[in-house]
Design an enzyme around this catalytic site. Sequence first.
Site, PDB file in Angstrom:
ATOM      1  N   LYS A   1       0.851  -1.183   0.000  1.00 30.78           N
ATOM      2  CA  LYS A   1       0.000   0.000   0.000  1.00 30.78           C
ATOM      3  C   LYS A   1       0.893   1.242   0.000  1.00 30.78           C
ATOM      4  O   LYS A   1       1.853   1.323   0.771  1.00 30.78           O
ATOM      5  CB  LYS A   1      -0.913  -0.003   1.226  1.00 30.78           C
ATOM      6  CG  LYS A   1      -1.951  -1.109   1.198  1.00 30.78           C
ATOM      7  CD  LYS A   1      -2.842  -1.073   2.425  1.00 30.78           C
ATOM      8  CE  LYS A   1      -3.826  -2.230   2.432  1.00 30.78           C
ATOM      9  NZ  LYS A   1      -4.815  -2.145   1.343  1.00 30.78           N
TER      10      LYS A   1
ATOM     11  N   ARG B   1      -9.888 -12.106   0.653  1.00 32.86           N
ATOM     12  CA  ARG B   1     -10.646 -13.172  -0.006  1.00 32.86           C
ATOM     13  C   ARG B   1      -9.901 -14.500   0.024  1.00 32.86           C
ATOM     14  O   ARG B   1     -10.534 -15.564  -0.003  1.00 32.86           O
ATOM     15  CB  ARG B   1     -10.997 -12.752  -1.436  1.00 32.86           C
ATOM     16  CG  ARG B   1      -9.808 -12.572  -2.356  1.00 32.86           C
ATOM     17  CD  ARG B   1     -10.145 -11.754  -3.592  1.00 32.86           C
ATOM     18  NE  ARG B   1     -10.358 -10.351  -3.260  1.00 32.86           N
ATOM     19  CZ  ARG B   1     -10.718  -9.427  -4.141  1.00 32.86           C
ATOM     20  NH1 ARG B   1     -10.881  -9.754  -5.419  1.00 32.86           N
ATOM     21  NH2 ARG B   1     -10.893  -8.179  -3.781  1.00 32.86           N
TER      22      ARG B   1
ATOM     23  N   ASP C   1      -2.402  -7.705  -2.352  1.00 36.55           N
ATOM     24  CA  ASP C   1      -3.230  -6.813  -1.544  1.00 36.55           C
ATOM     25  C   ASP C   1      -4.707  -7.193  -1.605  1.00 36.55           C
ATOM     26  O   ASP C   1      -5.538  -6.545  -0.985  1.00 36.55           O
ATOM     27  CB  ASP C   1      -3.034  -5.361  -1.984  1.00 36.55           C
ATOM     28  CG  ASP C   1      -3.581  -4.368  -0.970  1.00 36.55           C
ATOM     29  OD1 ASP C   1      -3.707  -4.742   0.215  1.00 36.55           O
ATOM     30  OD2 ASP C   1      -3.891  -3.222  -1.357  1.00 36.55           O
TER      31      ASP C   1
ATOM     32  N   GLU D   1      -5.929  -9.870  -0.252  1.00 33.19           N
ATOM     33  CA  GLU D   1      -5.608 -11.004   0.615  1.00 33.19           C
ATOM     34  C   GLU D   1      -6.794 -11.504   1.417  1.00 33.19           C
ATOM     35  O   GLU D   1      -6.862 -12.681   1.779  1.00 33.19           O
ATOM     36  CB  GLU D   1      -4.474 -10.610   1.567  1.00 33.19           C
ATOM     37  CG  GLU D   1      -4.861  -9.834   2.800  1.00 33.19           C
ATOM     38  CD  GLU D   1      -5.586  -8.516   2.530  1.00 33.19           C
ATOM     39  OE1 GLU D   1      -6.461  -8.148   3.323  1.00 33.19           O
ATOM     40  OE2 GLU D   1      -5.266  -7.839   1.521  1.00 33.19           O
TER      41      GLU D   1
END
Length: 496
Positions: free
Chosen positions: A272, A348, A344, A346
Amino acid sequence: MAADIRCTADNLTSWSGDSLAVGLFSGDAGSSSRHLLIERFGTGVADRLEQRRFKGKPGECLSIDLLGQTPSLLVLVGLGAPADFGPEQLRGAVAAASKQAATAGAGQLGLAMPVEGLAANNAAAAMAEAVRLSLFCDQRFKSEADAKPGPERIELLGLSEDAQAAVSASAAVCSGVELARELVAAPPNVVTPAALADTAAAIAADFGLELKVLERDDCEALGMGSYLAVAQGSDLPPKFIHLTYRPAGSVERRLVLVGKGLTFDSGGYNLKTAGSQIDMMKYDMGGSAAVLGAMRAIAELKPAGVEVHMIVAACENMISGGAIHPGAIVKASNGKTIEINNTDAEGRLTLADALVYACKLEPDAVVDLATLTGACVIALGEEIAGLWSPCDTLAKSLIEAGSQGGENLWRMPLRASYREGLKSGLADMKNTGPRPGGSITAALFLQDFVTPELPWAHLDIAGTVWSDKGRGLDPAGATGYGVRTLVNWVRAGGPA
């Protein structure tokens, strides 16, 4: 300490205490209440209303000191038009009045609101929740408290003692919401995967629930390659948490609540960047906080006939020499292979194995909650959570449960053609699709890990889990969103 909240048949002309809050409709609809106020407190009240141009619009709030009188403080709250007044407006008015009274240092508060058109139990629960949740203030990490305590005693006027049971039940729900708020608000060095497991253990010990915590080796034995791929970059071990409430009598329904439990999300190698609020990624476990808070309330309320399982696949998403690579292919516990084209995305991946596990419990319905996508925030903002479900009955029951608790849900489409965006040339699927419709493809990804025909719903709470400025019952910060919806849904027995 929570305030003592009581129902009383007294009204605004007969109640006696140090502070009184009165809800006033706008226009002619508020004239009868205004006349009663003038009858009790004199024409000075009317003069103050005129001076301050108080119209009774929603959100208006006026405090009047009544020197030498009892009550000595009068708080007037605008309710708007009667046609627009309902439980949501009642909650907002009570929250505003409670905060105003707390600011003034009130020790006892009477709430005179127009509850005649509402079911007594619903009105009592809504008012009690609004009082307690609006006055919640998290002072755990401050060396000195800087917030004034709220009133010690609050009386709900115009409600008989028959509604007191609803107030008592609301206390358990509020405790669950407060737990969720504290979990979400706490920093990631405090709320770790182990801390979530400890929270579940405390609930189990306090209320006699069953707890199973699977360690990394246990998850490997079950083939949870999708979940463990996310966890492998962190020095903190993952904790797969399974908490169970069993009713005293026969079981008519078995329900499973699944919460996303990323205690911190750096994004992994898809790190991020600036402007992505990486410092706020402590709230990426908002789904797990909601289901833990709901289980705490359910354990105290002890609903009959319904068995409830809570699943949280807790871990961190971090960067290290052992973290999963973008482009890696992993295998989930149902045998599906996943190409990780974005580390990113992650949540799910952790939910995939959690949902497979949940379905093996052979439940009547599964509901997962997750701070899953920024796309849902763009679509619905910060006051409405997205709901995806192929089951009309389940979707309707959740929307009704949310409305009853003052938490808004909006049903979103599960369009099958969007599944094309998840196709991989190397594996069974990718973990992300194209940017357009990102919240839909995320829900479609999760659906691939749910047993076909099993009633399942996915709630994306990315926008509702946190409020920068505060709104209604929610102070600035963590909202505890989802607890009231889940508790109401479980108490109703799940999908009809």
